[in-house]
Enzyme design. Structure first.
Site, PDB file in Angstrom:
ATOM      1  N   GLU A  16      24.146 -51.240 -24.328  1.00  0.00           N
ATOM      2  CA  GLU A  16      22.964 -52.061 -24.051  1.00  0.00           C
ATOM      3  C   GLU A  16      23.296 -53.555 -24.020  1.00  0.00           C
ATOM      4  OE1 GLU A  16      19.307 -50.493 -26.145  1.00  0.00           O
ATOM      5  OE2 GLU A  16      20.841 -49.328 -27.182  1.00  0.00           O
ATOM      6  N   SER A 191      17.380 -47.260 -25.487  1.00  0.00           N
ATOM      7  CA  SER A 191      17.140 -47.641 -24.090  1.00  0.00           C
ATOM      8  C   SER A 191      17.443 -46.524 -23.104  1.00  0.00           C
ATOM      9  CB  SER A 191      17.962 -48.887 -23.728  1.00  0.00           C
ATOM     10  OG  SER A 191      17.577 -49.975 -24.514  1.00  0.00           O
ATOM     11  N   ASN A 225       4.588 -32.293 -23.734  1.00  0.00           N
ATOM     12  CA  ASN A 225       3.621 -32.689 -22.728  1.00  0.00           C
ATOM     13  C   ASN A 225       2.579 -33.598 -23.370  1.00  0.00           C
ATOM     14  OD1 ASN A 225       4.592 -31.221 -20.421  1.00  0.00           O
ATOM     15  ND2 ASN A 225       3.903 -29.337 -21.429  1.00  0.00           N
ATOM     16  N   GLY A 226       2.617 -34.834 -22.988  1.00  0.00           N
ATOM     17  CA  GLY A 226       1.683 -35.783 -23.555  1.00  0.00           C
ATOM     18  C   GLY A 226       1.860 -37.159 -22.947  1.00  0.00           C
ATOM     19  N   ASP A 302       7.240 -45.243 -30.799  1.00  0.00           N
ATOM     20  CA  ASP A 302       6.885 -44.538 -29.567  1.00  0.00           C
ATOM     21  C   ASP A 302       6.390 -43.136 -29.887  1.00  0.00           C
ATOM     22  OD1 ASP A 302       8.028 -46.819 -28.559  1.00  0.00           O
ATOM     23  OD2 ASP A 302       9.795 -45.843 -27.726  1.00  0.00           O
ATOM     24  N   ASN A 314       8.205 -39.986 -30.920  1.00  0.00           N
ATOM     25  CA  ASN A 314       9.362 -39.866 -30.022  1.00  0.00           C
ATOM     26  C   ASN A 314      10.557 -40.574 -30.649  1.00  0.00           C
ATOM     27  OD1 ASN A 314      11.118 -39.576 -27.888  1.00  0.00           O
ATOM     28  ND2 ASN A 314      10.139 -41.127 -26.609  1.00  0.00           N
ATOM     29  N   ASN A 317      12.248 -47.976 -32.576  1.00  0.00           N
ATOM     30  CA  ASN A 317      13.225 -48.973 -32.132  1.00  0.00           C
ATOM     31  C   ASN A 317      13.078 -50.212 -33.006  1.00  0.00           C
ATOM     32  OD1 ASN A 317      14.751 -50.890 -30.676  1.00  0.00           O
ATOM     33  ND2 ASN A 317      14.374 -49.801 -28.764  1.00  0.00           N
ATOM     34  N   SER A 326       9.521 -56.263 -21.209  1.00  0.00           N
ATOM     35  CA  SER A 326       9.589 -55.396 -22.394  1.00  0.00           C
ATOM     36  C   SER A 326       8.221 -55.208 -23.026  1.00  0.00           C
ATOM     37  CB  SER A 326      10.550 -55.975 -23.427  1.00  0.00           C
ATOM     38  OG  SER A 326      11.870 -55.978 -22.949  1.00  0.00           O
TER      39      SER A 326
END
EC number: 6.3.2.4
Length: 367
Positions: A16, A191, A225-226, A302, A314, A317, A326
């Protein structure tokens, strides 16, 4: 009024690197120059530190695909154990001016995994963001999932593999457990670097090989799924959550290119189209995740928001991107904190934590 010296550390050896250069540029452009004096410390891809001049620290700065660190002949080394003058110019014998605080914006491995944070702590330098432990556990998706599950927080089902057991990875067994499609991710990357969406056996083994290029450990994760909802968190002991936003990918999934290069790769809905009840639920869950993983300063949390209202984490970060497209700074801007004000608050939080830590006893008996 004396200006505080802010060392911005950027670049680094991770995949990154270019994202970090973009983040640094945006911070340098936005920081309050009347309040802060910026000292630029660029790390090249070989890990060498450079003392950079603000007028020429980047090459091709307007092109995310070609942006580069402008290497200098002014090397920098950190001297631990000193109470002041911790930075030395390795091209000479002189020490550099004492920094009041450091803003490390090195994304990925060796930047947000606790490594850099540990070095700064040993050097007794206040720094923006999460400490060693929170950085390390948040960076490792496998460990973060285990801690969140222990706290009763929903995460996607996954299996973990290490490179030394590569020959034991079986597509059919994983498919039966997680279904299709599924995602393969390096455990310690951000990322979307090294992430693959898998629909068949050929893509599965190709994704395994690709992920192992970036880490010795990977996760294979079910597809949830969302809606992709994100929330920014700011603070130390009493963190606050921003208005949530939503990622609306225009590609197959929210890839590295979509996040940092292709401005048309995804639409950002800020605020997310959520009821007041759901908005509060996302904000409360974000703070809970932030505190569970021992985060400080800042983080972006997230989620996947399922149709039944369940939130599935999820990832977290701890040094989210600060580029002009961003999500983290955009979320706070819509929440009422401008980009320059956000930088200022992060610096104040860093100094506050450093002063708080300095009050702790480091020995049973004092000299």
């Amino acid at each position: 009024m004396t200006k505080a010296k802010v060392g911005i550390i950027f670049g680094g050896k991770s995949a990154e690197h270019e994202v970090s250069l973009q983040s640094a540029k945006n911070i340098v452009d936005a920081i309050d120059k009347d309040k802060y004096e910026v000292v630029l410390l660029g790390i090249d891809k070989d890990g060498k530190w450079h003392l950079n001049d603000q007028s020429s620290y980047l090459l091709n700065e307007e092109n995310p695909k070609l942006i580069q660190l402008n290497k200098t002949n002014k090397g920098v080394a950190v001297v631990p154990g000193e109470s002041s003058n911790q930075l030395v110019n390795t091209s000479g014998s002189d020490t550099l001016s004492q920094l009041d605080v450091v803003f490390p914006i090195v994304h990925g491995t060796l930047g947000e995994d606790g490594s850099l944070q540990g070095m700064l702590r040993i050097a007794n330098l206040p720094y923006v963001g999460t400490g060693v432990l929170g950085s390390a556990v948040s960076m490792d998706k496998d460990i973060a999932k285990r801690l969140l599950k222990e706290a009763g927080i929903s995460v996607a089902n996954s299996v973990t593999f290490t490179k030394n057991k590569r020959n034991q990875i079986n597509y059919q067994a994983v498919k039966e457990k997680l279904g299709l499609p599924m995602f393969i991710k390096p455990a310690n990357q951000g990322s979307s670097v090294g992430v693959s969406k898998v629909r068949n056996e050929e893509e599965f083994y190709a994704g395994i090989d690709d992920a192992f290029l970036y880490d010795h450990k990977l996760l294979v994760e079910e597809m949830v799924n969302g809606r992709e909802v994100e929330c920014a968190v700011l603070g130390n002991e009493d963190p606050q959550a921003s208005i949530p936003g939503e990622i609306l990918p225009q590609t197959d999934f929210y890839s590295y290119e979509s996040k940092y290069i292709d401005e048309k790769g995804a639409d950002l809905a800020i605020p997310a189209d959520l009821s007041e009840e759901l908005t509060k639920k996302v904000q409360q869950a974000s703070v809970e995740v932030f505190q569970t993983l021992n985060c400080e300063g800042l983080a972006r949390v997230d989620f996947f928001l399922k149709e039944d209202g369940e939130l599935v984490v999820n990832e977290v970060n701890t040094l989210p991107g600060f580029t002009r497209i961003s999500m983290y700074p955009k979320l706070w801007e819509i929440s009422g904190i401008s980009y320059p004000e956000l930088i200022n608050k992060l610096i104040e939080l860093a100094i506050d934590r450093h002063q708080r830590d300095a009050q702790l006893k480091s020995a049973v008996w004092e000299d």
